[in-house]
Write a protein that holds these residues in place. Structure first.
Motif, PDB file in Angstrom:
ATOM      1  N   VAL A   1     -30.314 -33.343 -27.609  1.00  0.00           N
ATOM      2  CA  VAL A   1     -29.717 -32.405 -28.559  1.00  0.00           C
ATOM      3  C   VAL A   1     -30.800 -31.898 -29.504  1.00  0.00           C
ATOM      4  O   VAL A   1     -31.565 -32.688 -30.064  1.00  0.00           O
ATOM      5  CB  VAL A   1     -28.587 -33.074 -29.377  1.00  0.00           C
TER       6      VAL A   1
ATOM      7  N   LYS B   1     -28.255 -29.824 -25.143  1.00  0.00           N
ATOM      8  CA  LYS B   1     -27.282 -29.157 -25.997  1.00  0.00           C
ATOM      9  C   LYS B   1     -28.006 -28.595 -27.211  1.00  0.00           C
ATOM     10  O   LYS B   1     -28.818 -29.294 -27.835  1.00  0.00           O
ATOM     11  CB  LYS B   1     -26.189 -30.132 -26.442  1.00  0.00           C
TER      12      LYS B   1
ATOM     13  N   ASP C   1     -25.355 -25.562 -23.236  1.00  0.00           N
ATOM     14  CA  ASP C   1     -24.979 -26.972 -23.105  1.00  0.00           C
ATOM     15  C   ASP C   1     -24.923 -27.231 -21.615  1.00  0.00           C
ATOM     16  O   ASP C   1     -23.922 -26.942 -20.955  1.00  0.00           O
ATOM     17  CB  ASP C   1     -23.628 -27.248 -23.767  1.00  0.00           C
TER      18      ASP C   1
END
Length: 218
Positions: free
Chosen positions: A63, A92, A102
């Motif tokens: 992320v 993501k 994502d």
């Protein structure tokens, strides 16, 4: 498992990671699973990113706050994400222009494929512009490519030095600012010109000496 990566461009303390840190923690990433770099995105040596990529395992998701925190450029970004996909790792992006990415979802993978297509398009444009530039240069009588480091003055100095037993090739190359390969492409170990050296000095290569009758008979 969610693993986060953060980056700020300056290491002098004028930029802080607080905003990225808070955003990543807010989506459920444990503090011990956060990796960070304080370096320009153009730099190849990013130990935080290297450690982060090594820590990721199949089924994990990387992320990042924004897409530009991860890649040096579009090509590097595509290469990184394709490497993650090959390992079964998702990506993501929380905000910014890449927030729709994502890769753990079908729509996210579709958006990333669009970025990958843009990277390929960019590469093709660069090749096309380069080839067009070289063709235009040749049409004007100029050849493209990197210029030789060897010059006529350096070549004459190397000729004078090569035949001396005290000459150290490594020191000579360092003094002239040329590589050993470049040096030997222009001059022999005894100081005689090779074809590239003769071309540089504007001389014609001498034809090989034909053997006399007596020499042929030996």
């Amino acid at each position: 498992m969610l693993i986060g990566y953060m980056r700020v461009s300056k290491a002098d303390g004028s930029q802080v990671l607080d905003l990225q840190n808070d955003a990543l923690v807010a989506v459920g990433i444990a503090v011990e699973q956060l990796y960070a770099d304080r370096a320009s995105g153009e730099r190849d040596d990013r130990p935080g990113l290297d450690s982060c990529l090594k820590a990721l395992r199949q089924g994990d998701t990387l992320v990042v706050w924004k897409l530009d925190r991860l890649g040096r450029n579009l090509k590097h970004l595509v290469d990184v994400v394709q490497g993650l996909n090959g390992r079964g790792v998702g990506l993501k992006v929380l905000t910014g222009q890449g927030a729709s990415i994502d890769t753990t979802t079908a729509n996210g993978r579709l958006m990333f494929n669009f970025f990958a297509a843009l990277a390929e398009f960019e590469r093709e444009l660069i090749v096309e512009r380069t080839m067009a530039g070289l063709a235009a240069a040749r049409a004007r009588g100029r050849n493209g490519g990197r210029p030789y480091k060897m010059t006529a003055a350096k070549l004459r100095l190397s000729q004078a030095a090569m035949g001396k037993p005290e000459t150290r090739i490594a020191e000579l190359c360092a003094e002239l600012g040329v590589t050993r390969q470049t040096l030997y492409r222009h001059v022999t170990p005894t100081g005689e010109l090779r074809p590239d050296g003769e071309k540089l000095l504007g001389r014609k290569s001498k034809p090989p000496r034909s053997l006399s009758v007596q020499e042929n008979a030996v």
